[in-house]
Motif scaffolding. Structure first.
Motif, PDB file in Angstrom:
ATOM      1  N   ALA A  66      -2.196   7.479  -4.572  1.00  0.00           N
ATOM      2  CA  ALA A  66      -2.642   8.644  -5.339  1.00  0.00           C
ATOM      3  C   ALA A  66      -1.654   8.965  -6.449  1.00  0.00           C
ATOM      4  CB  ALA A  66      -2.799   9.852  -4.422  1.00  0.00           C
ATOM      5  N   GLY A  67      -2.182   9.372  -7.614  1.00  0.00           N
ATOM      6  CA  GLY A  67      -1.338   9.727  -8.751  1.00  0.00           C
ATOM      7  C   GLY A  67      -0.597  11.036  -8.566  1.00  0.00           C
ATOM      8  N   GLU A  68      -1.099  11.900  -7.689  1.00  0.00           N
ATOM      9  CA  GLU A  68      -0.428  13.153  -7.343  1.00  0.00           C
ATOM     10  C   GLU A  68      -0.544  13.371  -5.842  1.00  0.00           C
ATOM     11  OE1 GLU A  68      -2.048  16.424  -9.524  1.00  0.00           O
ATOM     12  OE2 GLU A  68      -0.889  15.973 -11.332  1.00  0.00           O
ATOM     13  N   ARG A  69       0.483  13.946  -5.258  1.00  0.00           N
ATOM     14  CA  ARG A  69       0.461  14.224  -3.820  1.00  0.00           C
ATOM     15  C   ARG A  69       1.132  15.569  -3.567  1.00  0.00           C
ATOM     16  NH1 ARG A  69      -0.877  11.319   0.441  1.00  0.00           N
ATOM     17  NH2 ARG A  69      -1.135   9.501  -0.939  1.00  0.00           N
ATOM     18  N   ALA A  70       0.521  16.342  -2.687  1.00  0.00           N
ATOM     19  CA  ALA A  70       1.064  17.655  -2.343  1.00  0.00           C
ATOM     20  C   ALA A  70       2.111  17.517  -1.243  1.00  0.00           C
ATOM     21  CB  ALA A  70      -0.051  18.578  -1.888  1.00  0.00           C
ATOM     22  N   PHE A  71       3.226  18.197  -1.436  1.00  0.00           N
ATOM     23  CA  PHE A  71       4.277  18.274  -0.425  1.00  0.00           C
ATOM     24  C   PHE A  71       4.538  19.763  -0.189  1.00  0.00           C
ATOM     25  CE2 PHE A  71       4.830  14.204  -2.496  1.00  0.00           C
ATOM     26  CZ  PHE A  71       5.038  13.327  -1.434  1.00  0.00           C
ATOM     27  N   GLY A  72       3.895  20.312   0.825  1.00  0.00           N
ATOM     28  CA  GLY A  72       3.992  21.743   1.052  1.00  0.00           C
ATOM     29  C   GLY A  72       3.327  22.499  -0.085  1.00  0.00           C
ATOM     30  N   ASP A  73       4.087  23.373  -0.742  1.00  0.00           N
ATOM     31  CA  ASP A  73       3.533  24.197  -1.830  1.00  0.00           C
ATOM     32  C   ASP A  73       3.653  23.533  -3.199  1.00  0.00           C
ATOM     33  OD1 ASP A  73       2.930  26.171  -0.019  1.00  0.00           O
ATOM     34  OD2 ASP A  73       4.878  27.166  -0.240  1.00  0.00           O
ATOM     35  N   ARG A  74       4.261  22.370  -3.264  1.00  0.00           N
ATOM     36  CA  ARG A  74       4.437  21.738  -4.566  1.00  0.00           C
ATOM     37  C   ARG A  74       3.652  20.437  -4.648  1.00  0.00           C
ATOM     38  NH1 ARG A  74       8.111  17.538  -4.774  1.00  0.00           N
ATOM     39  NH2 ARG A  74       9.210  17.101  -2.813  1.00  0.00           N
ATOM     40  N   THR A  75       3.320  20.058  -5.850  1.00  0.00           N
ATOM     41  CA  THR A  75       2.613  18.816  -6.109  1.00  0.00           C
ATOM     42  C   THR A  75       3.482  17.941  -6.998  1.00  0.00           C
ATOM     43  OG1 THR A  75       0.455  19.876  -5.923  1.00  0.00           O
ATOM     44  CG2 THR A  75       0.540  17.770  -7.088  1.00  0.00           C
ATOM     45  N   ALA A  76       3.594  16.682  -6.641  1.00  0.00           N
ATOM     46  CA  ALA A  76       4.459  15.762  -7.382  1.00  0.00           C
ATOM     47  C   ALA A  76       3.654  14.582  -7.902  1.00  0.00           C
ATOM     48  CB  ALA A  76       5.589  15.265  -6.484  1.00  0.00           C
ATOM     49  N   SER A  77       4.018  14.117  -9.081  1.00  0.00           N
ATOM     50  CA  SER A  77       3.419  12.902  -9.621  1.00  0.00           C
ATOM     51  C   SER A  77       3.950  11.702  -8.850  1.00  0.00           C
ATOM     52  CB  SER A  77       3.761  12.750 -11.103  1.00  0.00           C
ATOM     53  OG  SER A  77       3.206  13.800 -11.849  1.00  0.00           O
ATOM     54  N   ARG A  78       3.083  10.708  -8.679  1.00  0.00           N
ATOM     55  CA  ARG A  78       3.455   9.556  -7.869  1.00  0.00           C
ATOM     56  C   ARG A  78       3.284   8.259  -8.650  1.00  0.00           C
ATOM     57  NH1 ARG A  78       6.257  11.018  -3.934  1.00  0.00           N
ATOM     58  NH2 ARG A  78       5.457   9.480  -2.448  1.00  0.00           N
ATOM     59  N   SER A  79       3.989   7.233  -8.217  1.00  0.00           N
ATOM     60  CA  SER A  79       3.822   5.899  -8.796  1.00  0.00           C
ATOM     61  C   SER A  79       3.497   4.941  -7.665  1.00  0.00           C
ATOM     62  CB  SER A  79       5.097   5.469  -9.529  1.00  0.00           C
ATOM     63  OG  SER A  79       6.201   5.476  -8.640  1.00  0.00           O
ATOM     64  N   PRO A  80       2.821   3.841  -7.967  1.00  0.00           N
ATOM     65  CA  PRO A  80       2.415   2.932  -6.895  1.00  0.00           C
ATOM     66  C   PRO A  80       3.608   2.275  -6.209  1.00  0.00           C
ATOM     67  CG  PRO A  80       1.992   1.957  -9.041  1.00  0.00           C
ATOM     68  CD  PRO A  80       2.359   3.385  -9.292  1.00  0.00           C
ATOM     69  N   SER A  81       3.431   1.928  -4.956  1.00  0.00           N
ATOM     70  CA  SER A  81       4.460   1.182  -4.232  1.00  0.00           C
ATOM     71  C   SER A  81       4.761  -0.114  -4.964  1.00  0.00           C
ATOM     72  CB  SER A  81       3.969   0.871  -2.817  1.00  0.00           C
ATOM     73  OG  SER A  81       4.802  -0.094  -2.204  1.00  0.00           O
ATOM     74  N   PRO A  82       6.027  -0.493  -5.045  1.00  0.00           N
ATOM     75  CA  PRO A  82       6.356  -1.759  -5.714  1.00  0.00           C
ATOM     76  C   PRO A  82       5.760  -2.968  -4.997  1.00  0.00           C
ATOM     77  CG  PRO A  82       8.254  -0.874  -4.553  1.00  0.00           C
ATOM     78  CD  PRO A  82       7.231   0.195  -4.542  1.00  0.00           C
ATOM     79  N   TYR A  83       5.316  -2.790  -3.750  1.00  0.00           N
ATOM     80  CA  TYR A  83       4.754  -3.909  -3.006  1.00  0.00           C
ATOM     81  C   TYR A  83       3.273  -4.143  -3.316  1.00  0.00           C
ATOM     82  CZ  TYR A  83       8.967  -2.713  -0.398  1.00  0.00           C
ATOM     83  OH  TYR A  83      10.258  -2.387  -0.049  1.00  0.00           O
ATOM     84  N   LEU A  84       2.634  -3.204  -4.006  1.00  0.00           N
ATOM     85  CA  LEU A  84       1.213  -3.360  -4.289  1.00  0.00           C
ATOM     86  C   LEU A  84       0.953  -4.539  -5.237  1.00  0.00           C
ATOM     87  CD1 LEU A  84      -0.236   0.251  -4.606  1.00  0.00           C
ATOM     88  CD2 LEU A  84      -0.801  -1.495  -2.919  1.00  0.00           C
ATOM     89  N   SER A  85       1.840  -4.762  -6.179  1.00  0.00           N
ATOM     90  CA  SER A  85       1.625  -5.881  -7.092  1.00  0.00           C
ATOM     91  C   SER A  85       1.661  -7.206  -6.338  1.00  0.00           C
ATOM     92  CB  SER A  85       2.687  -5.876  -8.208  1.00  0.00           C
ATOM     93  OG  SER A  85       3.994  -5.970  -7.645  1.00  0.00           O
ATOM     94  N   ALA A  86       2.521  -7.302  -5.305  1.00  0.00           N
ATOM     95  CA  ALA A  86       2.579  -8.517  -4.500  1.00  0.00           C
ATOM     96  C   ALA A  86       1.289  -8.711  -3.726  1.00  0.00           C
ATOM     97  CB  ALA A  86       3.767  -8.446  -3.548  1.00  0.00           C
ATOM     98  N   ILE A  87       0.732  -7.603  -3.220  1.00  0.00           N
ATOM     99  CA  ILE A  87      -0.534  -7.690  -2.485  1.00  0.00           C
ATOM    100  C   ILE A  87      -1.651  -8.140  -3.421  1.00  0.00           C
ATOM    101  CG2 ILE A  87      -2.279  -6.312  -1.278  1.00  0.00           C
ATOM    102  CD1 ILE A  87       0.020  -4.608  -0.156  1.00  0.00           C
ATOM    103  N   LEU A  88      -1.679  -7.576  -4.633  1.00  0.00           N
ATOM    104  CA  LEU A  88      -2.740  -7.911  -5.593  1.00  0.00           C
ATOM    105  C   LEU A  88      -2.702  -9.381  -6.017  1.00  0.00           C
ATOM    106  CD1 LEU A  88      -2.814  -4.776  -7.925  1.00  0.00           C
ATOM    107  CD2 LEU A  88      -4.726  -5.685  -6.592  1.00  0.00           C
ATOM    108  N   THR A  89      -1.517  -9.936  -6.088  1.00  0.00           N
ATOM    109  CA  THR A  89      -1.390 -11.324  -6.552  1.00  0.00           C
ATOM    110  C   THR A  89      -1.290 -12.332  -5.422  1.00  0.00           C
ATOM    111  OG1 THR A  89       1.019 -11.066  -6.722  1.00  0.00           O
ATOM    112  CG2 THR A  89      -0.279 -10.612  -8.707  1.00  0.00           C
TER     113      THR A  89
END
Length: 481
Positions: free
Chosen positions: A457-480
């Protein structure tokens, strides 16, 4: 078909070699889905059939009650219900202690049923008010220290020397550890780790008694050996004495419990710990498609040994990006609902997440779509098994942490929250910690038999705050992959 032929029936070449290998000590490194428990139990039965072991002098060990039940059931199916002793390290230690206490007419201590409650009371008596999470964090550190044979007065020093991460100040943990041990002594109770400590102490302090115990169990077998911790290993060595009659089965790629004290060094360097050992590898996977195994292999460190799939080709793993974690949960729920059909049971599907905190939105989304589910989260990331959802039916989707999913498998698996900071977890800094995060994702991936769906997800809630997210570095390995 003879009895010996029957014990080898249906095994592949490598499995047969592990069952009949005459050498001891023996380490069988068995990858995910390669039939390790089948091989372990067949080896016990085969060794008994050829007279290499006395089943009544044989002890088979594992780490959870569920796994020990499986061991006993499989051995019973091989005609060894009332001969081989099988259980956990803790149950074997407890049985030893009960016999010892009875022989010496010692009134046994009570076994603590609520360790967290004991710790909370000890803290309260010292004027320390801890919330449930703080009690849990402190208990986790105490269990880790005891597994590593670290006494209270050395916790701060040892944790600092290895860069041990804890949510609590190390001085506070050390203080709570000392108070916890005093509270147990005052109440004359022992915890599960104490069972191992006391059993080891008796063996080390009384040579005659130790020899008697070694006569009782002369042949030792251990499943899931990658999960052994220093305390358990030392007890295992004490049970062995100067003998080397040990067969250990496990997978270094599934070593994911160092946070709880486990040390994969015992399986990775088995021959160093037990010189002259034979080491065999099982690489034939009968669980997952080649596409899923390729994804799992891609996230491991370079040079890791690979498995050979014996399943038909399946779809490539998918990777889906969502705007936020609410949308992610809703999309997973829709996918589960769409996949359900006459030939696809709810119980054939699972949703796995790295942390307990991800459970709330996932369960809410499943409830909203009336999808029955079982929650396998608890505060330590281990199996809970509580039923939850719109139905009490046994046909339910499993919702679990990566840790709790170990040992399980499903045809369809969704992995939620594959983002930097969760996978790998943000507190993983050292090379060893990052390597364990890779192995943990590998475990999650290889729970899937036919379909694997990855989400972030591009954003994720942590308690009362929402933070921008980046994909796991391992996702590119899975895709390829």
């Amino acid at each position: 078909m003879s009895e010996l032929e029957g014990l080898l029936d249906g095994l592949n070449e490598r499995q047969r070699a592990a069952v009949v290998e005459p050498g001891i000590p023996l380490c069988v490194r068995a990858g995910a889905g390669t039939g390790k428990t089948r091989v372990l139990t067949r080896r016990i039965a085969h060794q008994a059939a050829v007279g290499a072991i006395d089943p009544k002098r044989t002890l088979a060990l594992t780490f959870t009650r569920k796994a020990s039940r499986e061991l006993r059931d499989r051995l019973a199916g091989l005609g060894m219900r009332n001969t081989v002793s099988a259980g956990t390290f803790h149950s074997a230690a407890y049985a030893q202690l009960r016999t010892r206490w009875s022989e010496r007419s010692v009134r046994p201590p009570e076994l603590a049923q609520d360790r967290r409650g004991l710790l909370a009371r000890a803290a309260k008596q010292a004027g320390l008010q801890l919330d449930k999470i703080e009690v849990l964090d402190a208990m986790t550190e105490i269990e880790w220290a005891k597994a590593r044979r670290i006494p209270p007065h050395r916790y701060v020093e040892t944790a600092a020397s290895i860069g041990r991460w804890s949510a609590l100040d190390s001085a506070l943990v050390e203080d709570l550890y000392q108070r916890y041990e005093k509270e147990k002594a005052k109440r004359r109770v022992v915890d599960f780790d104490d069972l191992l400590i006391l059993a080891l102490r008796d063996l080390n302090d009384d040579a005659g008694y130790a020899e008697a115990r070694r006569w009782r169990f002369q042949h030792l077998f251990v499943d899931e050996f990658q999960d052994v911790n220093p305390l358990q290993f030392d007890l295992l060595r004490a049970w062995l004495g100067d003998r080397n009659d040990l067969c250990a089965v496990g997978d270094p790629h599934q070593a994911i419990y160092s946070w709880n004290g486990a040390d994969s060094d015992y399986i990775e360097r088995f021959g160093d710990w037990l010189p002259g050992a034979a080491v065999l590898d099982l690489v034939d996977n009968y669980r997952s498609t080649p596409q899923i195994l390729a994804a799992g292999q891609a996230v491991l460190s370079a040079g890791a040994s690979s498995l050979v799939s014996h399943s038909l080709d399946g779809p490539r793993p998918t990777v889906t990006t969502h705007a936020d974690d609410t949308e992610e949960a809703a999309a997973i729920a829709r996918a589960l609902r769409d996949a359900k059909g006459p030939e696809t049971a709810w119980a054939s599907m699972a949703v796995l997440a790295r942390t307990n905190a991800q459970a709330a939105k996932l369960t809410a989304a499943l409830r909203q779509r009336d999808i029955p589910h079982r929650v396998r989260f608890d505060a330590n990331g281990t199996e809970k098994g509580a039923a939850d959802g719109s139905s009490n039916s046994t046909d339910a989707v499993d919702l679990a942490t990566f840790h709790a999913a170990k040992g399980l498998e499903w045809p369809i698996v969704h992995l939620a929250g594959l983002e930097q900071g969760l996978v790998p977890i943000s507190r993983a800094h050292t090379s060893a910690e990052v390597a364990e995060e890779r192995r943990l994702l590998y475990v999650a991936i290889t729970r899937a038999e036919r379909e694997l769906h990855c989400h972030w997800a591009g954003e994720r809630a942590f308690g009362d705050r929402t933070a921008s997210r980046s994909p796991s570095p391992y996702l590119s390995a899975i895709l390829t992959s």
